[in-house]
Write a protein that holds these residues in place. Structure first.
Motif, short mmCIF file in Angstrom:
data_model
loop_
_atom_site.label_atom_id
_atom_site.label_comp_id
_atom_site.label_asym_id
_atom_site.label_seq_id
_atom_site.Cartn_x
_atom_site.Cartn_y
_atom_site.Cartn_z
N PRO A 171 -10.84 1.13 -0.87
CA PRO A 171 -11.13 2.31 -0.65
C PRO A 171 -12.70 2.37 -0.11
CG PRO A 171 -12.17 -0.03 -2.00
CD PRO A 171 -10.55 -0.18 -1.86
N SER A 175 -12.42 6.38 1.16
CA SER A 175 -14.09 7.24 1.15
C SER A 175 -14.46 7.62 1.88
CB SER A 175 -15.26 6.25 0.26
OG SER A 175 -15.79 5.54 1.59
N ILE A 184 -17.85 4.50 -3.50
CA ILE A 184 -16.34 3.88 -4.02
C ILE A 184 -16.20 3.63 -5.44
CG2 ILE A 184 -15.47 2.19 -2.34
CD1 ILE A 184 -16.30 0.07 -4.01
N ALA A 189 -12.75 9.92 -5.73
CA ALA A 189 -12.29 8.44 -5.39
C ALA A 189 -11.79 7.84 -6.49
CB ALA A 189 -13.63 7.89 -5.28
N TYR A 193 -7.79 7.40 -7.96
CA TYR A 193 -7.58 6.06 -8.01
C TYR A 193 -6.53 6.73 -9.60
CZ TYR A 193 -11.26 3.83 -5.98
OH TYR A 193 -12.21 3.87 -4.92
#
Length: 253
Positions: A171, A175, A184, A189, A193
């Motif tokens: 992360p 980022s 994050i 972001a 995910y």
């Protein structure tokens, strides 16, 4: 552990960065982590230390993975020969990189890894070459790290390639690449995910991430993350120190 991930289970591990004594690995085993990653990308483990950890790992119920600095053949094959049960591969962005990883980590007919029956892996027992290479192809893990927007954009292509077992999102780097350095939990972001989780689930790959925040781990396990690397050695120690000294100073107030 690979069998657990194949069946849809969730595995929790941590990372050793600065503790280089075999006792640190045994300490991790005593509290029943599923795996430990030794980080050679950003830290200074040498091959002799890795070999010692690998021998110990064979006598503990704890999987040992190594994060390598790059995706070069000698860095991958040698780490597996030393005895790692899997490799964490940073900054994977393209299908060409994944295919090169498979060529370097799998024996024929799957790949082109040079044959060496590792004494550490076998604990000095004798095995026929065909038996050993088939076992290695079936059981050793390739864990790719997604740390850029390019990797996110290509995620379905990456995880569709046979031989990728898990993804570990980085992360911090992701980022940074997105222009939201350190954020994050930013919506951009988190959207990435989720895209990675969905792609991994589509192709039977375990989605995962490296966090040092328990609340974030809880949130993303509920959303489907199954390969969780939590924190690292120096942070555990420093957090413990800070907690202790804060309480000790309070005794004098």
């Amino acid at each position: 552990m690979k069998n657990k991930l194949r069946k849809g289970g969730t595995c929790f591990g941590t990372m050793l960065r600065v503790l280089k004594s075999p006792q640190s690995f045994a300490l991790c085993a005593s509290v029943e982590w599923d795996f430990v990653i030794l980080d050679t990308e950003h830290n200074d483990f040498d091959l002799e230390s890795l070999g010692t950890f690998s021998v110990l790992a064979k006598y503990e119920d704890l999987s040992m993975f190594v994060r390598v600095p790059d995706k070069l053949y000698h860095q991958l094959a040698q780490i597996l020969d030393i005895g790692a049960e899997g490799i964490v591969l940073p900054r994977v962005n393209t299908s060409g990189e994944v295919r090169q990883i498979i060529q370097s980590t799998k024996y024929a007919p799957w790949g082109k890894r040079g044959v060496s029956i590792s004494n550490t892996v076998t604990r000095f027992r004798d095995f026929e070459q065909k038996e050993y290479t088939k076992w290695a192809n079936d059981e050793l893990l390739n864990i790719i790290q997604i740390e850029s927007e390019e990797g996110v954009n290509n995620i379905r292509e990456l995880v569709s390639i046979k031989g990728v077992d898990a993804v570990m999102i980085g992360p911090a780097d992701l980022s940074q690449d997105m222009g939201i350095s350190g954020e994050i939990t930013h919506a951009k972001a988190e959207e990435a995910y989720m895209e990675i989780i969905e792609a991994c689930n589509e192709y039977g790959v375990a989605p995962g991430i490296h966090f040092a925040d328990m609340d974030l781990v809880q949130k993303w396990v509920k959303k489907g993350m199954r390969f969780i690397t939590y924190s690292y050695d120096s942070k555990f120690i420093k957090d413990g120190f800070n907690n202790a000294i804060s309480k000790l100073r309070g005794f004098t107030n």
